[in-house]
Write a protein that holds these residues in place. Structure first.
Motif: not given
Lengths: 466, 151
Positions: A413-419, A431-435, A440-450, A455-461
Motif C-alpha cells: 500500500e505504501d508504494l501503491s503497487f501490486y504483483l 516483490l523484493e526485486a520490484e522494491i 534505485k529510481i527514487s534516488r534520483s527523484s525530487d525530494d517531494n516524491d512520495p 524510502f527515506d523514512a524506512v530504509v536503514d541501509s
C-alpha cells in the motif's frame, strides 16, 4: 402317414401320431406338425428321396420352441439343432405311406446339406391350426419375455483380437453393458423431459413419475448369445403408470432410440449436425458419449443385427472431429480442477523459544487452540534483496498477501503497487526485486516524491553486492 | 341366358386316377386374370417347369410326398403359383434355402407370368401366398412366363 404301417426292421417308438397340418408346403408337405398320444409335438421335415421313398427328419419339439419358430424368433435350422434332445429320427416313407426304414440318429451326425439354411425363418402367415398354441402361449407368463424379445434391439460385440476365438472379456462385456445402459437411460430421461415437462407441473410429481417410469423402462436383457457377445436389449411396454399418454410414449422410446442413436452413421457430418440441433449439450453428453465410446472401443467391433441374425449396421470408429460435433467438449469438472489453496491462521501452544519449524502433526493435535481460514494475510519485510543489491529497513515494509483462485497477490500500500503470480516463491522474489528497483529510481527523484519520501523514512541501509 | 361350357381340364385323366370322393377342383376355384410367380428351371426347354407335381415327380423317378387327405391328392394334379414375388422368396427361405429347393425340387429360378381367365382355374390364395392352378386343355404356359432371377 396318419397311420404308419408296421414294419419289422424299424425302430420308431412314437405312437398315436396324428397330423395337425403342414407348416410348410410346396406341391406336397415339406414340414408337417404331428402330435403323439401324449400330446407331444413332432415335426416331420422332408430332407431327401430315392426312387421308392421320401426321407423325413422327425424330432420332438416343445410348445415353446414351436411358438418361437412360428413367430420368426428362431430358424427351422435352430429348431432342429437346439440342444434339447440327444437324437432325431430318420424315417423313409414310401408311396403307400408305409415306414420302410426308421432309425434314431445323433443330431451331430445329420449331414449338414440335409439341414435347412441358416436363415430358414418362418415369415409366413400363421396357419389356422396353430391358433390354439398361439392363444395358449400368449396368455402364459412366458409371453412377457417373448413379447419383449420381439421389440428388443440386438447389439453385438465381437473381439478384434481373435486369439481367444471370439470370446469377449468380461471386462469388455461389462463396460459395454454399462455404457449402453447409460446411453439408454439418458435417452429415457431426455424423452420423458420433452414429453412431460409441460404436462407435469409439480417438480416433486415430475421426479416421482420419472423415477417410476425409469423403474419400468430400465433396459433389460431378453436374450444372450456368447459366440461373440450378443445381447437383446429391450424396455417394458406392458406395465403402466398413471400419466397421460404414457402407453404411447412408452412404446415410442425404443423405436426413437433406434432411429436417433442406433441407426446413425457417426461419420456422416450431416447426420451428426441434425443430432446436435435436436438435442441439448447435456442430453448429447448423456446419450451419445457412452455410445460413441462403445463404437470406438479398440477391443471389439460393434454391430447391430436384426432378429434373423443379419448384420444391419456395422459401426466404423468415429473420428475425433466427428465426435466433437455430437459430444460437446468436456468442460473442466470441479473434481478435475486443482485444489483451492487457502491461508490458515493457527494459534498453537508451544514452548517458549521453540522453533516454529518443529511444529508437527502431534503438536498441532495436542496444542492447537484456534484455527481460522483466511483470504489474506499481512506480512512485512525487514530487508529485501535483488540482483546485486540489498535493502535493510529500520521500519519494516508491510504488504498484504492474498490468495484467490490459487493466484497470489502481493499489495504494498505504501508504494501503491501490486504483483500477481500463481507461484508464491516467484511472487515474493519479484516483490523484493520490484522494491529494490523502485528504491534505485527514487534516488534520483525530487525530494517531494512520495516514494522517495517513503524510502527515506524506512530504509536503514542500501548496499551493492559485488 | 347363354351358358358357355367351361373348357376341359388338361390333366382331368390324372385327377380321375386319384379316385377322389371330393369335387376336384373344388367349387371355389375360378377363372381369373392375375400375375403369378412360380419356381422353375432356368431353361423351360425340357418341358418340366410347368407340370403338376405328380407328373413332375414321376418323370424324375421320385415318389410323391403324399398324405391321406383328398384335397392334397387333388392339389397334386395342379400347378403351384405364388401371388407375389415376396411370397415366392419368403417360401424359399422358410423351406430351407435355394440349395434345398434345387436339390429336392429341382427348381433353380423364379419366373413371373400372367394367367388369364381362359387359361384355367385358380384356387384361393392361402396364408403362405400359395395358390393352385388347374390348366385347361390346349393351354401352354411356358410362353407366358419370364424367368426373373435365381432363387
Amino acid at each position: 402317414m396318419d397311420q404308419p404301417a408296421p414294419y419289422k426292421h424299424i425302430y420308431f417308438p412314437i405312437t398315436g401320431l396324428h397330423k395337425l397340418g403342414d407348416l410348410l408346403y410346396y406341391e406336397g408337405p415339406i414340414l408337417s406338425w404331428f402330435k403323439d398320444d401324449l400330446q407331444h409335438n413332432y415335426l416331420f421335415y422332408w430332407i431327401d428321396y430315392n426312387q421308392s421313398s421320401n426321407r423325413w427328419l422327425i424330432w420332438k419339439v416343445s410348445d415353446e420352441n414351436i411358438y418361437y419358430y412360428l413367430n420368426g424368433h428362431v430358424s427351422l435350422r435352430d429348431l432342429i439343432l437346439v440342444e434339447d434332445k440327444d437324437f432325431v429320427f430318420i424315417v423313409d416313407i414310401d408311396d403307400n405311406l408305409s415306414f420302410t426304414k426308421a432309425f434314431p440318429l445323433a443330431i451331430r451326425h445329420v449331414r449338414p446339406e440335409l439341414l435347412p439354411a441358416e436363415k430358414s425363418y418362418y415369415k409366413l402367415n400363421m396357419p389356422p391350426f396353430a391358433k390354439a398354441l398361439m392363444d395358449k402361449y400368449e396368455t402364459s407368463d412366458n409371453y412377457y419375455k417373448i413379447l419383449m424379445k420381439k421389440q428388443s434391439i440386438v447389439f453385438n460385440i465381437s473381439p478384434t483380437n481373435i486369439n481367444f476365438a471370439r470370446a469377449v472379456t468380461t471386462h469388455d462385456a461389462g463396460s459395454f453393458l454399462s455404457r449402453l445402459t447409460r446411453s439408454l437411460n439418458g435417452f429415457i430421461e431426455e424423452s420423458f423431459w420433452k414429453k412431460y415437462r409441460d404436462i407435469i407441473q409439480s417438480g416433486s410429481d415430475y421426479n416421482r413419475f420419472l423415477n417410476d417410469a425409469k423403474a419400468i423402462l430400465a433396459p433389460r436383457l431378453f436374450g444372450l448369445r456368447f459366440g461373440s457377445f450378443e445381447v437383446l436389449v429391450g424396455i417394458d411396454t406392458v406395465k403402466k403408470i398413471d400419466v397421460a399418454d404414457f402407453t404411447d410414449w412408452q412404446h415410442s422410446v425404443l423405436p426413437d432410440y433406434e432411429k436417433d442413436v442406433v441407426d446413425v452413421d457417426y461419420n456422416d457430418t450431416g447426420q451428426l449436425q441434425v443430432i446436435a440441433e435436436k438435442y441439448s449439450d447435456s442430453a448429447r453428453e448423456k446419450i451419445y458419449e457412452p455410445y460413441i465410446k462403445i463404437i470406438n472401443n479398440p477391443h471389439y467391433n460393434f454391430t447391430i443385427k436384426d432378429k434373423a441374425d443379419k448384420i444391419v449396421r456395422a459401426y466404423r470408429r468415429v473420428a475425433k472431429e466427428k465426435e466433437d460435433i455430437v459430444v460437446p467438449p468436456k468442460k473442466e469438472r470441479i473434481d478435475e480442477m486443482p485444489k483451492q489453496k487457502k491461508f490458515m491462521n493457527l494459534v498453537v501452544e508451544v514452548t517458549e523459544g521453540q522453533d516454529v519449524t518443529e511444529i508437527n502433526k502431534k503438536l498441532l493435535q495436542s496444542g492447537l487452540l484456534f484455527s481460522e481460514q483466511l483470504d489474506e494475510v499481512h506480512l512485512h519485510f525487514d530487508n529485501v534483496a535483488a540482483a546485486n543489491a540489498r535493502l535493510r529497513f529500520k521500519s519494516p515494509i508491510r504488504f498484504t498477501l492474498s490468495l484467490v483462485n490459487n493466484i497470489y497477490t502481493a499489495y504494498v500500500e505504501d508504494l501503491s503497487f501490486y504483483l500477481e503470480n500463481p507461484d508464491k516463491g516467484s511472487l515474493l522474489r519479484n516483490l523484493e526485486a520490484e522494491i529494490v528497483a523502485l528504491y534505485k529510481i527514487s534516488r534520483s527523484s525530487d525530494d517531494n516524491d512520495p516514494i522517495k519520501m517513503f524510502f527515506d523514512a524506512v530504509v536503514d541501509s542500501f548496499e551493492e553486492i559485488q | 341366358m347363354e351358358v358357355v361350357a367351361r373348357p376341359a381340364l388338361k390333366y382331368q385323366a390324372l385327377i380321375d386316377q386319384q379316385n377322389l370322393s371330393i369335387k376336384c377342383p373344388d367349387s371355389s376355384c375360378a377363372q381369373v386374370d392375375m400375375t403369378v410367380f412360380r419356381w422353375v428351371k432356368a431353361d423351360f426347354s425340357d418341358g418340366q417347369s410347368f407340370l403338376p407335381n405328380l407328373i413332375y415327380d414321376f418323370n424324375r423317378g421320385k415318389p410323391p410326398r403324399k398324405n391321406a387327405d383328398e384335397d392334397f391328392k387333388c392339389g397334386m394334379c395342379a400347378l403351384s403359383f405364388f401371388d407375389t414375388l415376396e411370397s415366392a422368396g419368403e417360401n424359399v427361405e422358410a423351406i430351407g434355402g435355394p440349395e434345398k429347393i434345387k436339390r429336392l425340387l429341382g427348381y433353380t429360378h423364379v419366373a413371373q407370368g400372367k394367367i388369364e381367365s381362359t387359361d384355367g382355374l385358380a384356387s384361393s390364395i392361402d396364408e403362405h401366398g400359395h395358390l393352385l392352378f388347374f390348366e385347361f386343355v390346349g393351354v401352354v404356359l411356358e410362353p407366358k412366363f419370364t424367368v426373373l432371377s435365381a432363387l
